[in-house]
Design an enzyme around this catalytic site. Sequence first.
Site, PDB file in Angstrom:
ATOM      1  N   GLY A  56       0.823  -1.197   0.000  1.00  0.00           N
ATOM      2  CA  GLY A  56       0.000   0.000   0.000  1.00  0.00           C
ATOM      3  C   GLY A  56       0.856   1.246   0.000  1.00  0.00           C
ATOM      4  N   CYS A  57       0.400   2.256   0.715  1.00  0.00           N
ATOM      5  CA  CYS A  57       1.134   3.530   0.750  1.00  0.00           C
ATOM      6  C   CYS A  57       2.415   3.458   1.570  1.00  0.00           C
ATOM      7  CB  CYS A  57       0.216   4.636   1.273  1.00  0.00           C
ATOM      8  SG  CYS A  57      -1.117   5.058   0.128  1.00  0.00           S
TER       9      CYS A  57
END
Length: 398
Positions: free
Chosen positions: A176-177
């Site tokens: 993800g981020c």
Amino acid sequence: MLRRTSEQGASEIANRNFNLRGSNAMTRVCVSGIGVEIPEASISNEELVESFNSWVDAENPKRAEKGLPALAKSDAGFIEHASGIKRRHVYEREGILDPSRMAPRIPARADDDLSVMAEFGVAAAKKALDHAGVSARDVDLVICASAHHQRPYPAIAIEIQKAIGAVGAGFDMGLGCSSALAGLHVAANLVRAGAHRRVLVVTPELITAHLNFRDRQTHFIFGDASVAVLIEALGASEERPGRFEIVDTGSWTQFSNNIRTNFGFLSRVAQEDPSYMEIEGNLIKQNGNKVFKDVTIAGHQFIVDFLAEHGHTPETMRRFWLHQANARMNAMILKLAFGAEVGHDRAPMVLDRLGNTAAAGAIIALKENHEDMKPGEHGLLCAFGAGYSIGGALMRMM
């Protein structure tokens, strides 16, 4: 108390390996180069809202005929208040603001052509190598660490490796981020353990291609950007003025469905007609309020615990380069840490003009806000992502 996957376990194993080879200390590691590529095209809140609301106006009569509740409109002022975002840069603007399409137009390329994602990554990679003054031939590992990947294989990292002329190996990874920080965590420890000499971590984020611009919760959040960092070994007493020594890296994860995408190959076979895949419902979705609360608490605890392990407190950090997702969330995390408001000089923000560039955001903040730091000063690079996931890197200016 949150517990992170510490470097301690990896260090114990690596120390044993080094001792077997007659060495008593782990290799020191630095960030020798940073590259950032930001697309020229941008979209303001007002433009995005006008497109979204036009689509809502066309959609609501159809919903009324089916007895469905009306869709709420978006608002530019609320977007800025809730997130801090005023505009975002995009890889391709055409198609996004068309209410009948609401997705960028990015034509497919032939298999033998450089892919869109690899091309975007190469642009940042070359800048990182130039910043470091290092030839691609001296890089022996490329990691493509991004929130979204264009395809499963061949790995985008291997394509980037070929395009820049690097040697050795390459592989993709995603968290993800937190992907860029996860990549940095892996790279730093591989170099520290002696497995590689130079590792290039490339993070090309083409988030607008995966974004559902018809989802009021998420249509305004993301922008596109590509970043790269070069991780190198340092000599025992070597100092490189203007560069960062990586003191330690860490990561933490805890499963959550509050940020999720179901876009994948099983989506096709889950349908009655596998020749047609319903895409829109499988794109990014999130429970914004829940994410805000959970990540604020987790992010604050990770930062305090991670710094304490190395005898630091938030006050001993000259600068924080945090994930660029939400200005209010970052402000709250730092207020919990400091007990007071923290300004741009201590914790710079770039998302007001770039939007949430996923895993690239914290690296952009680092690139744009470090040259004024003095030797010996410390900073913390930290990102929060889906999973939930958190990654951090404690760094000292040399």
